[in-house]
Design a protein around this motif. Structure first.
Motif, mmCIF file in Angstrom:
data_model
loop_
_atom_site.group_PDB
_atom_site.id
_atom_site.type_symbol
_atom_site.label_atom_id
_atom_site.label_comp_id
_atom_site.label_asym_id
_atom_site.label_seq_id
_atom_site.Cartn_x
_atom_site.Cartn_y
_atom_site.Cartn_z
ATOM 1 N N ILE A 112 0.839 -1.200 0.000
ATOM 2 C CA ILE A 112 0.000 0.000 0.000
ATOM 3 C C ILE A 112 0.874 1.249 0.000
ATOM 4 C CG2 ILE A 112 -1.798 1.268 1.245
ATOM 5 C CD1 ILE A 112 -2.462 -1.441 2.633
ATOM 6 N N HIS A 113 0.639 2.104 -0.958
ATOM 7 C CA HIS A 113 1.229 3.445 -0.935
ATOM 8 C C HIS A 113 0.220 4.333 -0.220
ATOM 9 C CE1 HIS A 113 1.478 7.421 -3.400
ATOM 10 N NE2 HIS A 113 2.024 7.560 -2.208
ATOM 11 N N LEU A 114 0.610 4.881 0.933
ATOM 12 C CA LEU A 114 -0.307 5.661 1.758
ATOM 13 C C LEU A 114 0.187 7.087 1.915
ATOM 14 C CD1 LEU A 114 -2.910 5.388 3.502
ATOM 15 C CD2 LEU A 114 -1.410 4.934 5.465
ATOM 16 N N PRO A 152 -0.649 9.322 -7.819
ATOM 17 C CA PRO A 152 -0.145 8.621 -9.015
ATOM 18 C C PRO A 152 1.328 8.225 -8.928
ATOM 19 C CG PRO A 152 -1.474 10.515 -9.656
ATOM 20 C CD PRO A 152 -1.227 10.627 -8.175
ATOM 21 N N LEU A 153 2.111 8.877 -8.075
ATOM 22 C CA LEU A 153 3.535 8.572 -7.992
ATOM 23 C C LEU A 153 3.800 7.135 -7.558
ATOM 24 C CD1 LEU A 153 4.981 11.811 -6.322
ATOM 25 C CD2 LEU A 153 5.301 11.063 -8.689
ATOM 26 N N GLY A 154 2.966 6.612 -6.654
ATOM 27 C CA GLY A 154 3.212 5.289 -6.110
ATOM 28 C C GLY A 154 3.182 4.205 -7.157
ATOM 29 N N PRO A 159 6.315 -0.635 -8.959
ATOM 30 C CA PRO A 159 5.462 -1.626 -9.624
ATOM 31 C C PRO A 159 4.750 -2.585 -8.676
ATOM 32 C CG PRO A 159 7.584 -1.436 -10.731
ATOM 33 C CD PRO A 159 7.695 -0.663 -9.454
ATOM 34 N N LYS A 160 5.332 -2.821 -7.488
ATOM 35 C CA LYS A 160 4.724 -3.772 -6.563
ATOM 36 C C LYS A 160 3.547 -3.176 -5.782
ATOM 37 C CE LYS A 160 8.856 -6.626 -5.891
ATOM 38 N NZ LYS A 160 9.803 -7.209 -4.906
ATOM 39 N N SER A 164 -2.823 2.783 -4.124
ATOM 40 C CA SER A 164 -2.330 4.082 -3.651
ATOM 41 C C SER A 164 -3.515 4.832 -3.065
ATOM 42 C CB SER A 164 -1.711 4.883 -4.802
ATOM 43 O OG SER A 164 -0.527 4.278 -5.256
ATOM 44 N N LEU A 165 -3.430 5.168 -1.771
ATOM 45 C CA LEU A 165 -4.590 5.693 -1.049
ATOM 46 C C LEU A 165 -4.196 6.875 -0.167
ATOM 47 C CD1 LEU A 165 -5.963 2.218 0.080
ATOM 48 C CD2 LEU A 165 -6.910 3.632 -1.761
#
Length: 277
Positions: A112-114, A152-154, A159-160, A164-165
């Protein structure tokens, strides 16, 4: 306004017990926004480690609020044995820094990209907008930055990443005459049970708020000083508060951030030139 949640502010945060209260607040208070693009409140507790394992030695006196908030969350996340977390990944393209993402959290099969943020806004009925007490930022601007630039950067650079939240906590102040249901209709994704307080113009203070503060008030020097349990050392007497209000009316202050002595209500008094006009 019904169901006003207890939410007061802390000007100096030096004792471990007070820092712990901030962790408790971050863990247990609902977010300001929910829905598509936001981390689910029902999953929030799954990121937290046990409170008795969270280190409390933290230098916070000179940190910006956003950095302090990130540090609090990171200190809690890294105590959770079921997740792996890293933070502040800079995105560099062609030797130019394009941005930074707050957290990468590996949780089971998820990455998770947070993006996290703590914000304090006032709802302006005339503009149907959430605007900061200083008038320098509004939620539309912050939302655009989050979802058009940071989120959008995450997925572009990692790639994994499976999702993105955004996670946004804080408080929203409402004018005493404001119908909360109208705000909930106009502000997209606003969480119904978010923390809230009141705001009034300085010229309206006598009509709406003065009777709350005849015995004095708890005063935050700035709304972003700290949050949590405001210490009694921040109490100001009625006559001092009246002097501060005069400064506000003369335009020498942008706003006053007040709590009733019993901690039950938060009031933000802005000068009559606040950008919400």
């Amino acid at each position: 306004m019904q169901n006003l949640q207890r939410f007061t502010f802390l000007a100096e945060m030096t004792q471990p017990l007070k820092i712990l209260s901030e962790w408790e607040w971050c863990q247990n208070q609902p977010p300001l926004f929910q829905g598509k693009g936001f981390f689910e409140a029902s999953n929030w507790h799954s990121l937290w480690g046990p409170a008795d394992r969270i280190p409390i030695e933290q230098e916070v006196s000179f940190q910006r609020l956003g950095h302090h908030y990130e540090n609090l969350l990171f200190s809690a996340f890294i105590q959770n044995p079921y997740i792996e977390v890293s933070r502040n990944h800079q995105i560099v393209e062609n030797k130019t820094t394009r941005g930074e993402i707050d957290f990468l959290i590996h949780h089971g099969s998820q990455c998770i990209h947070l993006e996290v943020s703590i914000k304090f806004y006032l709802y302006c009925p005339k503009k149907n907008q959430l605007i900061s007490p200083s008038g320098r930022e509004n939620w539309d601007q912050k939302r655009e930055k989050l979802f058009d630039r940071q989120i959008p950067l995450g997925q572009k650079h990692f790639p994994k990443v499976t999702s993105s939240l955004a996670w946004v906590q804080g408080m929203i102040g409402y004018h005493p005459t404001q119908d909360l249901e109208i705000a909930l209709k106009h502000i997209k994704n606003l969480t119904e049970n978010h923390p809230r307080g009141y705001w009034v113009y300085a010229s309206e203070y006598a009509d709406y708020a003065r009777n709350r503060f005849t015995k004095g008030a708890l005063l935050a020097g700035k709304h972003r000083d700290r949050w949590g349990e405001m210490p009694q050392t921040r109490k100001v007497e009625f006559n001092v508060l009246e002097e501060l209000l005069d400064q506000l009316k003369r335009g020498e202050l942008n706003y006053l951030w007040l709590s009733t002595l019993n901690y039950s209500e938060t009031w933000i008094v802005v000068n009559d030139h606040w950008s919400g006009v």
